[in-house]
Design a protein around this motif. Structure first.
Motif, short mmCIF file in Angstrom:
data_model
loop_
_atom_site.label_atom_id
_atom_site.label_comp_id
_atom_site.label_asym_id
_atom_site.label_seq_id
_atom_site.Cartn_x
_atom_site.Cartn_y
_atom_site.Cartn_z
N ILE A 149 0.87 -1.17 0.00
CA ILE A 149 0.00 0.00 0.00
C ILE A 149 0.91 1.23 0.00
CG2 ILE A 149 -1.73 1.32 1.28
CD1 ILE A 149 -2.82 -1.33 2.35
N VAL A 150 0.83 2.02 -1.06
CA VAL A 150 1.72 3.16 -1.26
C VAL A 150 1.01 4.44 -0.81
CG1 VAL A 150 2.98 4.54 -2.95
CG2 VAL A 150 2.92 2.04 -3.16
N LEU A 151 1.61 5.16 0.12
CA LEU A 151 1.06 6.42 0.60
C LEU A 151 1.95 7.57 0.11
CD1 LEU A 151 0.17 5.44 4.28
CD2 LEU A 151 -1.21 5.21 2.20
N LEU A 152 1.34 8.54 -0.54
CA LEU A 152 2.05 9.66 -1.16
C LEU A 152 1.89 10.90 -0.29
CD1 LEU A 152 0.80 8.99 -4.79
CD2 LEU A 152 3.00 8.30 -3.79
N ASP A 153 3.01 11.38 0.24
CA ASP A 153 3.02 12.49 1.18
C ASP A 153 3.43 13.77 0.46
OD1 ASP A 153 3.31 14.24 3.27
OD2 ASP A 153 4.85 13.09 4.33
N THR A 154 2.43 14.59 0.11
CA THR A 154 2.70 15.85 -0.57
C THR A 154 2.94 16.99 0.41
OG1 THR A 154 0.41 16.65 -0.67
CG2 THR A 154 1.12 15.11 -2.40
N GLY A 155 2.63 16.76 1.68
CA GLY A 155 2.71 17.82 2.68
C GLY A 155 1.47 18.69 2.76
N PHE A 156 0.48 18.43 1.92
CA PHE A 156 -0.69 19.31 1.85
C PHE A 156 -1.67 19.10 3.01
CE2 PHE A 156 0.81 21.25 -1.75
CZ PHE A 156 -0.12 22.05 -2.39
N ALA A 157 -1.55 18.00 3.75
CA ALA A 157 -2.44 17.80 4.89
C ALA A 157 -2.30 18.92 5.92
CB ALA A 157 -2.17 16.44 5.53
N TRP A 192 2.42 2.67 -13.95
CA TRP A 192 3.65 1.93 -13.64
C TRP A 192 3.54 1.22 -12.30
CZ3 TRP A 192 7.49 2.45 -9.87
CH2 TRP A 192 8.71 1.79 -10.14
N LEU A 193 2.99 1.90 -11.29
CA LEU A 193 2.82 1.27 -9.99
C LEU A 193 1.90 0.05 -10.09
CD1 LEU A 193 2.43 4.32 -7.60
CD2 LEU A 193 4.20 2.56 -7.45
N ALA A 194 0.84 0.18 -10.89
CA ALA A 194 -0.10 -0.93 -11.05
C ALA A 194 0.51 -2.09 -11.81
CB ALA A 194 -1.36 -0.43 -11.76
N ALA A 196 4.04 -2.53 -12.94
CA ALA A 196 5.40 -2.98 -12.64
C ALA A 196 5.61 -3.31 -11.16
CB ALA A 196 6.40 -1.90 -13.07
N ARG A 197 4.79 -2.75 -10.29
CA ARG A 197 4.96 -3.01 -8.86
C ARG A 197 3.74 -3.69 -8.25
NH1 ARG A 197 9.10 -2.57 -10.54
NH2 ARG A 197 10.86 -1.25 -9.90
N ARG A 198 2.69 -3.85 -8.98
CA ARG A 198 1.52 -4.63 -8.56
C ARG A 198 1.07 -4.25 -7.14
NH1 ARG A 198 0.71 -9.02 -11.85
NH2 ARG A 198 -0.30 -10.21 -10.17
N ILE A 199 0.90 -2.95 -6.94
CA ILE A 199 0.54 -2.46 -5.62
C ILE A 199 -0.89 -2.87 -5.27
CG2 ILE A 199 2.15 -0.54 -5.74
CD1 ILE A 199 -0.29 1.28 -6.28
N LYS A 200 -1.18 -2.86 -3.97
CA LYS A 200 -2.50 -3.26 -3.48
C LYS A 200 -3.45 -2.09 -3.45
CE LYS A 200 -2.61 -6.23 -0.13
NZ LYS A 200 -2.51 -6.88 1.21
N ALA A 201 -2.96 -0.91 -3.04
CA ALA A 201 -3.77 0.30 -2.95
C ALA A 201 -2.81 1.48 -2.91
CB ALA A 201 -4.65 0.29 -1.70
N VAL A 202 -3.36 2.68 -3.13
CA VAL A 202 -2.54 3.89 -3.07
C VAL A 202 -3.34 4.97 -2.37
CG1 VAL A 202 -3.27 4.69 -5.36
CG2 VAL A 202 -1.11 5.51 -4.40
N GLY A 203 -2.65 5.79 -1.56
CA GLY A 203 -3.31 6.88 -0.86
C GLY A 203 -2.53 8.17 -0.99
N ILE A 204 -3.22 9.29 -0.78
CA ILE A 204 -2.59 10.60 -0.93
C ILE A 204 -3.24 11.59 0.03
CG2 ILE A 204 -4.15 11.43 -2.76
CD1 ILE A 204 -1.60 12.58 -4.15
N ASP A 205 -2.49 12.61 0.43
CA ASP A 205 -3.00 13.62 1.37
C ASP A 205 -3.50 14.86 0.64
OD1 ASP A 205 -0.49 14.41 0.52
OD2 ASP A 205 0.19 15.05 2.51
N THR A 206 -4.13 14.66 -0.51
CA THR A 206 -4.81 15.74 -1.24
C THR A 206 -6.22 15.26 -1.57
OG1 THR A 206 -4.13 15.00 -3.44
CG2 THR A 206 -2.62 16.50 -2.28
#
Length: 272
Positions: A149-157, A192-194, A196-206
């Motif tokens: 599970i990939v979490l993307l931290d933009t700092g926007f939270a 690419w994440l889906a 080449a890396r077969r991720i389960k889920a992705v999240g973001i703080d936007t």
């Protein structure tokens, strides 16, 4: 208390090895051996929603002492599926995608990583996270294992709940949508994440996995068409390490839902 989380912390600590151990090597851990970080913004009158959506409302129905001699309180919720900290079910952008109640619970919990792109986003509100950003994370920590599970931290939270700072505008309706400015994931990086890396889920703080200026929502399509759920408007990602934690993201189980409110936590080993 019997173990409630099986091997979560142990698996998270091994994430940078690029492999998952056999069950015989997994240690069992309880919540008492872990610390929990809430990645959810509270729902209230200041909850940020998409400019065309209805604001969250908590309507008081009953509150006070009753004729029976006991106190009683009850409210009614009025809210959009896609407001505040929430999940996008695959059907949100994929005709054949899973509805919210069809997402396997196994896709909502697992080893997490945090990719910090706050420096890039601080200089560009319209930044789109690239494959190169992800590869830089891998250069430091190793290949992202399948099923992460990939979490993307933009700092926007940090801007929540100030709409202008968070969304780039306080406008509502179609004018508000046209005025959105916030970072997101580049469609090429999403695909690419889906793939080449077969991720389960992705999240973001936007407010969206696609950046605010998007009109075609290609990152949504790239992920949701592969039944990879998306978590949006996450909180407290700055409190996470880059790896070594687990994610549990449990939405309301809405039959036929395209999304819904999400309570998501990170599970980390206790600091000794």
């Amino acid at each position: 208390m019997k173990p409630l989380i099986t091997g979560l912390v142990a698996l998270g600590l091994l994430a940078n090895t690029g492999c998952i151990p056999q069950p015989a090597h997994v240690t069992h851990t309880t919540l008492a051996d872990s610390r929990l970080i809430d990645l959810t913004h509270a729902f209230g009158s200041d909850t940020i929603v998409w400019p065309t959506e209805q604001d969250f409302r908590l309507v008081v129905q009953q509150e006070g002492e009753t004729s029976g001699g006991y106190y009683y309180a009850s409210n009614r919720l009025e809210m959009a599926e896609h407001g505040g900290t929430h999940i996008d079910a695959p059907i949100h952008f994929s005709r054949q995608g899973q509805t919210l109640d069809q997402i396997p619970v196994e896709h909502l919990a697992g080893t997490g990583i945090r990719i910090d792109v706050s420096a890039q986003c601080a200089g560009d509100r319209d930044y789109r996270i690239t494959i190169q950003d992800i590869e830089r994370w891998e250069a430091a920590h190793g290949r992202i294992p399948d099923g992460t599970i990939v979490l993307l931290d933009t700092g926007f939270a940090k801007f929540w709940p100030a709409r202008r700072e968070y969304l780039g505008t306080e406008l509502k309706g179609p004018d508000g949508v046209r005025a959105l400015h916030f970072p997101g994931l580049h469609p090429e990086a999403a695909a690419w994440l889906a793939r080449a890396r077969r991720i389960k889920a992705v999240g973001i703080d936007t407010a969206s996995i696609d950046y605010g200026r998007s009109t075609t929502f290609e990152a949504h399509v790239a992920l949701l068409s592969r039944n990879i759920p998306v978590f949006e408007n996450l909180a407290n990602l700055r409190a996470l390490p880059d790896l070594g934690f687990e994610v549990i993201a449990l939405p309301m189980k809405i039959a036929g839902g395209t999304g819904g409110p999400l309570r998501v936590i990170a599970v980390l080993p206790l600091l000794r």
